[in-house]
Design a protein around this motif. Structure first.
Motif, PDB file in Angstrom:
ATOM      1  N   VAL A 164     171.211  35.552  51.848  1.00 59.51           N
ATOM      2  CA  VAL A 164     170.737  34.311  51.957  1.00 59.51           C
ATOM      3  C   VAL A 164     169.963  34.171  53.169  1.00 59.51           C
ATOM      4  N   VAL A 165     170.667  34.373  54.341  1.00 60.19           N
ATOM      5  CA  VAL A 165     170.288  34.120  55.816  1.00 60.19           C
ATOM      6  C   VAL A 165     168.906  35.006  56.005  1.00 60.19           C
ATOM      7  N   ASN A 166     168.797  36.222  55.345  1.00 64.38           N
ATOM      8  CA  ASN A 166     167.893  37.136  55.614  1.00 64.38           C
ATOM      9  C   ASN A 166     166.709  36.574  54.897  1.00 64.38           C
ATOM     10  N   LEU A 167     166.708  35.800  53.806  1.00 68.63           N
ATOM     11  CA  LEU A 167     165.618  34.950  53.096  1.00 68.63           C
ATOM     12  C   LEU A 167     165.304  34.037  53.852  1.00 68.63           C
ATOM     13  N   LEU A 168     165.982  33.230  54.278  1.00 71.73           N
ATOM     14  CA  LEU A 168     165.809  32.078  55.177  1.00 71.73           C
ATOM     15  C   LEU A 168     164.872  32.319  56.446  1.00 71.73           C
ATOM     16  N   LYS A 169     165.303  33.512  57.073  1.00 65.54           N
ATOM     17  CA  LYS A 169     164.751  33.962  58.073  1.00 65.54           C
ATOM     18  C   LYS A 169     163.265  34.347  57.765  1.00 65.54           C
ATOM     19  N   ARG A 170     163.014  34.960  56.625  1.00 62.85           N
ATOM     20  CA  ARG A 170     161.888  35.646  56.324  1.00 62.85           C
ATOM     21  C   ARG A 170     160.917  34.316  55.928  1.00 62.85           C
ATOM     22  N   LEU A 171     161.346  33.329  55.216  1.00 61.74           N
ATOM     23  CA  LEU A 171     160.531  32.255  54.959  1.00 61.74           C
ATOM     24  C   LEU A 171     160.298  31.399  56.079  1.00 61.74           C
ATOM     25  N   ALA A 172     161.165  31.276  57.010  1.00 59.49           N
ATOM     26  CA  ALA A 172     160.934  30.648  58.481  1.00 59.49           C
ATOM     27  C   ALA A 172     159.809  31.439  59.233  1.00 59.49           C
ATOM     28  N   ARG A 173     159.780  32.757  59.091  1.00 58.36           N
ATOM     29  CA  ARG A 173     158.639  33.368  59.773  1.00 58.36           C
ATOM     30  C   ARG A 173     157.262  33.216  59.123  1.00 58.36           C
ATOM     31  N   GLU A 174     157.361  33.261  57.918  1.00 61.58           N
ATOM     32  CA  GLU A 174     156.160  33.031  57.227  1.00 61.58           C
ATOM     33  C   GLU A 174     155.291  31.941  57.380  1.00 61.58           C
ATOM     34  N   THR A 175     156.308  30.680  57.275  1.00 65.26           N
ATOM     35  CA  THR A 175     155.843  29.435  57.496  1.00 65.26           C
ATOM     36  C   THR A 175     155.370  29.068  59.015  1.00 65.26           C
ATOM     37  N   LEU A 176     156.288  29.163  59.843  1.00 59.65           N
ATOM     38  CA  LEU A 176     155.942  29.209  61.331  1.00 59.65           C
ATOM     39  C   LEU A 176     154.837  29.930  61.874  1.00 59.65           C
ATOM     40  N   THR A 177     154.698  31.286  61.324  1.00 57.89           N
ATOM     41  CA  THR A 177     153.351  31.838  61.624  1.00 57.89           C
ATOM     42  C   THR A 177     152.135  31.080  61.165  1.00 57.89           C
ATOM     43  N   GLU A 178     152.197  30.776  60.046  1.00 55.10           N
ATOM     44  CA  GLU A 178     151.033  29.968  59.497  1.00 55.10           C
ATOM     45  C   GLU A 178     150.870  28.607  60.326  1.00 55.10           C
ATOM     46  N   ARG A 179     151.667  27.839  60.563  1.00 50.70           N
ATOM     47  CA  ARG A 179     151.548  26.703  61.410  1.00 50.70           C
ATOM     48  C   ARG A 179     151.326  26.732  62.846  1.00 50.70           C
ATOM     49  N   THR A 180     151.773  27.995  63.277  1.00 49.84           N
ATOM     50  CA  THR A 180     151.586  28.243  64.525  1.00 49.84           C
ATOM     51  C   THR A 180     150.187  28.681  64.856  1.00 49.84           C
ATOM     52  N   GLN A 181     149.514  29.478  63.961  1.00 51.10           N
ATOM     53  CA  GLN A 181     148.147  29.853  63.802  1.00 51.10           C
ATOM     54  C   GLN A 181     147.146  28.693  63.715  1.00 51.10           C
ATOM     55  N   VAL A 182     147.452  27.991  63.082  1.00 48.83           N
ATOM     56  CA  VAL A 182     146.686  26.586  62.690  1.00 48.83           C
ATOM     57  C   VAL A 182     146.523  25.987  64.152  1.00 48.83           C
TER      58      VAL A 182
END
Length: 241
Positions: free
Chosen positions: A128-146
């Protein structure tokens, strides 16, 4: 030469009522402050310099009753077990076991979010934690790039970890930004604010009015987002404890 200051950053002291106080120096702090570290179960006295730690200790001792009250009211831990309900993207997600040893995955249905995973005990929680970390990375990578694009900034190195006291940090010299994976449990607008907050430090390393004007350009009024993180910090840090 050793410092003559009676206290040092990182030192822990007992307070009246049984609470524990940790001393911290933040050169960017404008004043002495006290915050509650819900994850560690202690209060933190922050001073702008080691020389001011004596004042921070005095201030904390005057607030011993308030500190004890805040610590006693902090949320209890939320174990990552089948049937548990955790915060997620501003709502909640139900954890479900699927049997077997499959990785955790997010399911979005008419009834909301579910996180289904294989494994048992610690293995289930880890997936579960690994999934949350992956989702966090995906979303934060996208918003950081914006936000990088909006400010005309070059790419950065992005990391995901689990700090005890910060939601994010930025090192302008090395062009690296690190985030807490737990912010994926916050509303998307709060996560977006955090990305803007850290990207803005590439322009201004401090928290000056000029810095906050950059944040405002990216997300508008930042105060509701900061207030949400302060109010719900304990809830997010309780997950998995």
């Amino acid at each position: 030469m050793k410092s003559s200051a009676p206290y040092r950053t990182g030192q822990r002291l007992p307070l009246e009522g049984g609470a524990q106080l940790r001393l911290s120096v933040n050169p960017r702090a404008r004043r002495i402050s006290i915050r509650i570290d819900a994850r560690a179960g202690e209060a933190v006295a922050v001073a702008p310099s080691e020389r001011r730690l004596s004042d921070a200790v005095t201030f904390a001792r005057s607030k011993a009753d308030w500190i004890a009250e805040r610590l006693s009211a902090r949320p209890s831990g939320t174990a990552l077990v089948p049937g548990a309900v955790i915060p997620f993207r501003g709502g909640t997600a139900v954890l479900e076991a699927t049997g077997g040893a499959g990785s955790a995955r997010l399911v979005v249905g008419a009834d909301g979010f579910r996180i289904v995973s294989g494994g048992e005990g610690e293995a289930f929680a880890r997936r579960v934690v690994n999934l949350l970390k992956r989702l966090a990375r995906e979303t934060l990578t996208e918003r950081t790039q914006v936000h990088l694009t909006t400010l005309g900034q070059a790419p950065v190195t992005l990391g995901i970890n689990d700090p005890t006291s910060r939601w994010g940090s930025c090192s302008p010299m090395s062009r690296s930004i690190r985030y807490s994976w737990r912010v994926v449990m916050a509303p998307p607008a709060v996560l977006d604010y955090l990305a803007a907050h850290e990207v803005a430090h590439l322009v201004h390393a401090d928290h000056s009015p000029a810095y906050w004007s950059v944040v405002h350009r990216l997300v508008g009024d930042h105060r509701p987002f900061r207030a949400w993180l302060r109010q719900h910090s304990g809830d997010l840090h309780a997950v998995g404890r």
